[in-house]
Design a protein around this motif. Structure first.
Motif, short mmCIF file in Angstrom:
data_model
loop_
_atom_site.label_atom_id
_atom_site.label_comp_id
_atom_site.label_asym_id
_atom_site.label_seq_id
_atom_site.Cartn_x
_atom_site.Cartn_y
_atom_site.Cartn_z
N ILE A 95 -13.09 0.90 -14.61
CA ILE A 95 -14.31 1.70 -14.58
C ILE A 95 -15.44 0.97 -15.30
CG2 ILE A 95 -15.36 3.90 -15.25
CD1 ILE A 95 -13.34 4.12 -13.01
N ARG A 96 -15.13 0.31 -16.38
CA ARG A 96 -16.14 -0.48 -17.10
C ARG A 96 -16.69 -1.59 -16.21
NH1 ARG A 96 -14.59 -2.55 -23.06
NH2 ARG A 96 -16.15 -4.06 -22.38
N ILE A 97 -15.81 -2.27 -15.50
CA ILE A 97 -16.24 -3.36 -14.62
C ILE A 97 -17.16 -2.83 -13.53
CG2 ILE A 97 -15.45 -5.15 -13.03
CD1 ILE A 97 -12.83 -5.22 -14.62
N ILE A 98 -16.77 -1.69 -12.95
CA ILE A 98 -17.61 -1.07 -11.91
C ILE A 98 -18.95 -0.66 -12.50
CG2 ILE A 98 -17.80 0.92 -10.37
CD1 ILE A 98 -14.74 0.79 -10.04
N ALA A 99 -18.93 -0.15 -13.72
CA ALA A 99 -20.17 0.29 -14.37
C ALA A 99 -21.14 -0.87 -14.55
CB ALA A 99 -19.86 0.94 -15.72
N PHE A 100 -20.64 -2.02 -14.96
CA PHE A 100 -21.53 -3.17 -15.15
C PHE A 100 -21.99 -3.76 -13.82
CE2 PHE A 100 -20.41 -2.94 -19.56
CZ PHE A 100 -21.51 -3.49 -20.20
N PHE A 101 -21.13 -3.69 -12.81
CA PHE A 101 -21.58 -4.11 -11.48
C PHE A 101 -22.69 -3.18 -10.99
CE2 PHE A 101 -21.44 -3.76 -6.85
CZ PHE A 101 -21.63 -5.09 -6.49
N PHE A 102 -22.53 -1.89 -11.23
CA PHE A 102 -23.55 -0.91 -10.86
C PHE A 102 -24.86 -1.19 -11.59
CE2 PHE A 102 -25.77 3.06 -11.80
CZ PHE A 102 -25.92 3.62 -10.54
N ASP A 103 -24.78 -1.42 -12.88
CA ASP A 103 -25.98 -1.71 -13.65
C ASP A 103 -26.67 -2.98 -13.17
OD1 ASP A 103 -27.79 -1.65 -16.10
OD2 ASP A 103 -26.71 -3.52 -16.44
N GLY A 104 -25.88 -4.04 -12.93
CA GLY A 104 -26.48 -5.30 -12.50
C GLY A 104 -27.10 -5.24 -11.13
N SER A 105 -26.42 -4.59 -10.20
CA SER A 105 -26.90 -4.60 -8.82
C SER A 105 -27.99 -3.57 -8.55
CB SER A 105 -25.72 -4.35 -7.86
OG SER A 105 -25.08 -3.13 -8.17
N LEU A 106 -27.98 -2.44 -9.25
CA LEU A 106 -28.94 -1.38 -8.96
C LEU A 106 -30.00 -1.18 -10.04
CD1 LEU A 106 -26.61 1.38 -7.44
CD2 LEU A 106 -27.94 -0.37 -6.26
N CYS A 107 -29.81 -1.75 -11.21
CA CYS A 107 -30.79 -1.56 -12.29
C CYS A 107 -31.38 -2.89 -12.75
CB CYS A 107 -30.13 -0.83 -13.47
SG CYS A 107 -29.49 0.81 -13.05
N MET A 142 -28.95 -0.58 -19.43
CA MET A 142 -27.53 -0.91 -19.45
C MET A 142 -26.72 0.19 -20.12
SD MET A 142 -25.01 -2.20 -21.73
CE MET A 142 -25.94 -3.09 -22.97
N MET A 143 -27.19 0.68 -21.27
CA MET A 143 -26.47 1.74 -21.96
C MET A 143 -26.44 3.02 -21.14
SD MET A 143 -27.88 1.13 -25.86
CE MET A 143 -27.05 2.60 -26.47
N LEU A 144 -27.57 3.36 -20.53
CA LEU A 144 -27.65 4.60 -19.75
C LEU A 144 -26.78 4.54 -18.49
CD1 LEU A 144 -28.99 7.37 -19.26
CD2 LEU A 144 -30.86 6.16 -18.12
N SER A 145 -26.92 3.46 -17.71
CA SER A 145 -26.20 3.38 -16.43
C SER A 145 -24.70 3.26 -16.64
CB SER A 145 -26.72 2.20 -15.61
OG SER A 145 -26.53 0.98 -16.30
N THR A 146 -24.26 2.46 -17.60
CA THR A 146 -22.82 2.32 -17.82
C THR A 146 -22.20 3.60 -18.37
OG1 THR A 146 -23.23 1.31 -20.00
CG2 THR A 146 -22.94 -0.18 -18.13
N ALA A 147 -22.95 4.32 -19.22
CA ALA A 147 -22.42 5.58 -19.74
C ALA A 147 -22.27 6.60 -18.62
CB ALA A 147 -23.35 6.12 -20.83
N LEU A 148 -23.22 6.64 -17.69
CA LEU A 148 -23.14 7.58 -16.58
C LEU A 148 -21.95 7.27 -15.68
CD1 LEU A 148 -26.92 7.92 -15.57
CD2 LEU A 148 -25.48 9.66 -16.65
N VAL A 149 -21.77 5.99 -15.32
CA VAL A 149 -20.66 5.62 -14.43
C VAL A 149 -19.32 5.84 -15.12
CG1 VAL A 149 -19.60 3.70 -13.16
CG2 VAL A 149 -22.08 3.96 -13.18
N GLU A 150 -19.24 5.61 -16.43
CA GLU A 150 -17.99 5.79 -17.16
C GLU A 150 -17.74 7.26 -17.50
OE1 GLU A 150 -17.57 3.19 -20.55
OE2 GLU A 150 -18.61 1.56 -19.49
N GLY A 151 -18.66 8.15 -17.12
CA GLY A 151 -18.46 9.58 -17.36
C GLY A 151 -18.70 10.01 -18.78
N ARG A 152 -19.50 9.27 -19.52
CA ARG A 152 -19.77 9.59 -20.93
C ARG A 152 -21.22 10.07 -21.12
NH1 ARG A 152 -15.51 7.42 -23.80
NH2 ARG A 152 -14.27 5.86 -22.68
N TYR A 153 -21.69 10.81 -20.15
CA TYR A 153 -23.09 11.25 -20.19
C TYR A 153 -23.39 12.16 -21.37
CZ TYR A 153 -20.58 14.80 -17.49
OH TYR A 153 -19.65 15.72 -17.06
#
Length: 266
Positions: free
Chosen positions: A118-130, A189-200
């Motif tokens: 999930i962490r890996i996906i979160a950073f891919f999400f942050d890099g590609s979309l943010c 980075m902090m916002l997007s990864t927290a959202l993807v990891e479910g730690r909103y």
């Protein structure tokens, strides 16, 4: 007469036997040599192992130019999308490195608990979309407001590259990027990864207690070497390749940021 003839016949018989045995030995030697050299002739004539190794070397030597050509073609046809995907992939690589480092420091073993996908996906999400789209447009804005090459493509009247003044302009770009815009990069980075990891639910707490330490860690990483690598890339590379160069440099930055961010997130 017969007494003289008999010794002559004996000498002729001995000479013939010696000659025939010599020819036999020579024939055997030639046969052995032909057997030994036959595989070599076959390999050379049929393009055997030597040609196969040469073919592999040629394929390897052509691989990098082929990948470079393919990437540049994608940059020409889909510039923003290519930059975004590249940023996402390299950010994911950085997080994998951060997880390996974190496990080793915590347990003394590499990946004792496995990778957190999930962490890996979160950073891919942050890099590609943010981060990826932001870098693309921010770098274009830098170049529009304060061009590194003075707005004349960095060439003098003779057509050769002009260096005077461009290093100072590149340094301004890098300084602003590493000590001003980095606040936006870290916040996203902090916002997007927290959202993807479910730690909103922990986002307000993280921004209150972890944002400033993350910014300080980024400042230290930049001062210790990352910004100087970025300065070299901004000074030498055209604007369309700067995002890719920074992505490779930022693998180290992502390692630092991911490690620091997840110290308290668990």
């Amino acid at each position: 007469m017969s007494g003289r003839l008999l010794p002559c016949l004996i000498l002729i018989w001995i000479n013939c036997n010696v000659s025939s045995s010599g020819f036999t030995v020579m024939a055997k030697r030639m046969e052995i040599n032909s057997r030994l050299t036959k595989p070599l002739h076959i390999a050379v004539s049929s393009g055997g192992a030597f040609d196969e190794e040469d073919g592999v070397d040629k394929k390897r030597s052509k691989l990098l130019p082929s990948l470079t050509g393919w990437y540049m073609n994608q940059m020409n046809n889909h510039e923003v999308a290519t930059k975004c995907v590249s940023t996402g992939i390299l950010a994911a690589v950085g997080d994998v490195c951060a997880q390996v480092l974190g496990d080793y420091m915590a347990n003394g073993n590499i990946l004792a608990n496995g990778l957190d996908k999930i962490r890996i996906i979160a950073f891919f999400f942050d890099g590609s979309l943010c981060t990826g789209p932001l870098l693309h447009y921010v770098y274009k804005l830098y170049e529009h407001v304060y061009p590194i090459n003075g707005g004349d493509d960095g060439k003098n009247k003779s057509g050769s590259l002009k260096k005077s003044g461009s290093l100072k302009r590149a340094f301004v770009h890098v300084l602003f990027d590493n000590y001003v815009m980095v606040v936006a990069y870290i916040s996203l980075m902090m916002l997007s990864t927290a959202l993807v990891e479910g730690r909103y639910k922990s986002i307000p707490h993280e921004f209150k207690f972890d944002l400033i330490p993350n910014i300080k860690a980024s400042y230290k990483a930049s001062a210790l070497g990352l910004m100087w690598l970025q300065l070299i890339s901004f000074y030498w590379l055209p604007i369309n390749l700067r995002v890719l160069a920074v992505n490779f440099i930022d693998i180290i930055w992502v390692v630092v940021m991911s490690f620091v961010t997840h110290l308290h997130r668990h």
